[in-house]
Design an enzyme around this catalytic site. Structure first.
Site, PDB file in Angstrom:
ATOM      1  N   CYS A   1       0.853  -1.181   0.000  1.00 35.01           N
ATOM      2  CA  CYS A   1       0.000   0.000   0.000  1.00 35.01           C
ATOM      3  C   CYS A   1       0.886   1.227   0.000  1.00 35.01           C
ATOM      4  CB  CYS A   1      -0.880   0.046   1.244  1.00 35.01           C
ATOM      5  SG  CYS A   1      -1.629  -1.520   1.664  1.00 35.01           S
TER       6      CYS A   1
ATOM      7  N   GLU B   1       2.205  -4.029  -5.623  1.00 31.87           N
ATOM      8  CA  GLU B   1       1.100  -4.972  -5.748  1.00 31.87           C
ATOM      9  C   GLU B   1       0.112  -4.470  -6.796  1.00 31.87           C
ATOM     10  OE1 GLU B   1      -2.474  -6.195  -2.842  1.00 31.87           O
ATOM     11  OE2 GLU B   1      -0.495  -6.805  -2.137  1.00 31.87           O
TER      12      GLU B   1
END
Length: 528
Positions: free
Chosen positions: A384, A418
């Site tokens: 994140c 990600e």
């Protein structure tokens, strides 16, 4: 515009709603009614603008609704099932347009769940990211010389003893890069077993913690949460509550922030006009008086954990999600206000958090952060990433990205964020990858009078950027061409000039000499 008193507007209806665009001009995009409430005998409607990002959702008054084009969801005899679960709705039910003059109200209907893959346009002053081609990786030797249409010194040749520009998917199939042709669009291979490095702009934000179980059982009921893996939410458990912003305003230090998305703060705090946060420990409090009392007892003036970088007023702190669980969970709650399509999970043990701060006489003030898994099987170096809104568009996002790759260099690995990335995340990463790769290509010198040569592997090793990301960036910049049986890289005047202008504006850079970081081997530690 028709009078709305003749028909009842219920959740799930769609109709045009008046809003101001980036040029402050009136426009009437189609919107879906997510909720209706009455305040002081006045009806308010919470609307989601179709094909717009959820951060633009808002409460509107009835005079902004165009009742002439009201659409009701079709009434269903039986609620269809999805994945065998009773009560699940299909992803996009059919709708019927109801003429106001003839159609009575149909009463309360079920809200329509948000469709998967709904586009997420950017907030003001950010242009949408272009579509990203499918990304190959490098496998078998193919000669790839470079012939420059513009500058001979900026043309590069891939050496024959290294891997070429073709791609291997995770299911073992091989595909070759087809040179782009005018007027021809390539369709990205999006098979379920083929992990695409190309990020979908409209699907998911790089962002929030922790951890949606991607190993759900076949009937759709989640099993026990796993300790590692993707933080991407599959949206299958969305409901009307999580689709709506629940916090009106957050006061963090000297800044007041208007959240973009839902965040699961305690229910009793969601009705407050302002939610107060301690800017050092990120504890949430219900009033200014409570905050002032807390500050007399809170002895933190910087994030907990180890300071591993400092240059000027910029510092980075490494925080272990197991050792500093309370701070990590509070950070996740704050970040969820600005990151969508991620699941908030309270077990922060498998993650490390790197918080960037700005120092002044009062302490170290949080600017942004990124998190990463202690052990990642997919080579993710970021799970994140977020720059808080007051610090956006000032170069801090790119600084966070650059720092994540500096850590990967120390670890001796290549890394990738990600996937899929958010709209703003994709813009930042595309810009960073482009500038980093162009910086290397422009510094290459001719070898014995011949055109300079470099391989994809060498670029990846120098930058710690994963090979697939290097190739996707070269394709995005349209640098790869096929000439006389070989792949060549060609830098045009326009690309070079644009890069030089961008680098002149990039004042914030990471200095590797100021980084004091020793990577840990988490595989040898029982429970981190």
């Amino acid at each position: 515009m028709a009078d709305n008193s003749s028909v009842e507007i219920v959740e799930g209806c769609r109709l045009p709603v008046l809003r101001k665009n980036q040029e402050h001009e009136d426009e009437w995009p189609l919107a879906e009614i997510l909720s209706v409430k009455e305040v002081s005998s006045r009806k308010l409607f919470y609307v989601h603008y179709i094909d717009f990002n959820k951060r633009l959702d808002e409460w509107v008054t009835a005079d902004r609704l165009d009742m002439k084009k009201l659409q009701f969801p079709k009434k269903e005899a039986k609620t269809p099932t999805k994945n065998g679960l009773p009560g699940s709705r299909p992803s996009s039910p059919e709708r019927e347009v109801v003429s106001i003059s003839t159609a009575p109200s149909r009463g309360k209907t079920l809200p329509t769940p948000k469709r998967k893959g709904e586009p997420a346009p950017l907030v003001s002053q950010v242009s949408p990211a272009p579509p990203v081609p499918s990304i190959p990786s490098v496998v078998e030797p193919i000669p790839a010389p470079v012939f420059p249409p513009v500058r001979e010194t900026n043309t590069f040749k891939a050496r024959e003893d290294h891997e070429p520009l073709s791609s291997v998917t995770t299911n073992g199939t091989v595909r070759r890069i087809v040179p782009s042709q005018p007027g021809r669009k390539r369709k990205a291979n999006c098979g379920p077993n083929d992990e695409q490095v190309a990020a979908k702009v409209h699907e998911s934000n790089v962002g929030i913690v922790h951890n949606q179980d991607s190993q759900d059982s076949s009937d759709g009921i989640p099993t026990a949460p796993r300790m590692t893996g993707s933080l991407v939410s599959d949206r299958s458990h969305d409901d009307i509550i999580t689709r709506m912003k629940n916090i009106e305003c957050i006061e963090l230090g000297r800044h007041r922030l208007k959240p973009w998305y839902f965040s699961p703060y305690p229910q009793e705090l969601t009705s407050l006009p302002i939610l107060y946060l301690c800017e050092f420990c990120l504890k949430y409090l219900k009033s200014l008086k409570c905050l002032q009392r807390h500050l007399t007892k809170c002895n933190l003036r910087h994030p907990p954990g180890n300071e591993i970088y400092r240059k000027g007023t910029i510092s980075f702190f490494e925080i272990d999600g197991r050792k500093n669980k309370s701070y990590s969970q509070n950070l996740c709650l704050l970040a969820k206000c600005f990151l969508d399509h991620k699941t908030l999970y309270y077990d922060t043990d498998p993650f490390l958090f790197y918080v960037m701060t700005e120092y002044d006489s009062k302490g170290f003030h949080i600017v942004g952060y990124f998190s990463k898994e202690k052990e990642s099987t997919e080579d993710y170096n970021v799970a994140c990433i977020l720059t808080l809104p007051p610090y956006q568009r000032r170069g801090y996002g790119k600084l966070l990205i650059e720092f994540s790759y500096e850590l990967s260099k120390v670890e001796g690995k290549t890394g990738t964020p990600e996937k899929p990335l958010s709209d703003l995340g994709l813009l930042s990463y595309r810009s960073y990858w482009s500038q980093t790769i162009l910086e290397i290509l422009m510094d290459l010198k001719p070898d014995n009078g011949e055109r300079p040569q470099i391989t994809i592997n060498e670029i990846s090793e120098i930058t710690s950027v994963k090979k697939e990301d290097v190739i996707s960036t070269l394709q995005y910049l349209n640098l790869i061409n096929y000439y006389k049986g070989q792949y060549i890289l060609t830098l045009s005047e326009e690309i070079v000039d644009g890069h030089e202008r961008a680098m002149q504006k990039r004042h914030l850079r990471i200095d590797p000499k100021c980084l004091h970081f020793t990577p840990k081997d988490w595989s040898k530690r029982g429970k981190w």
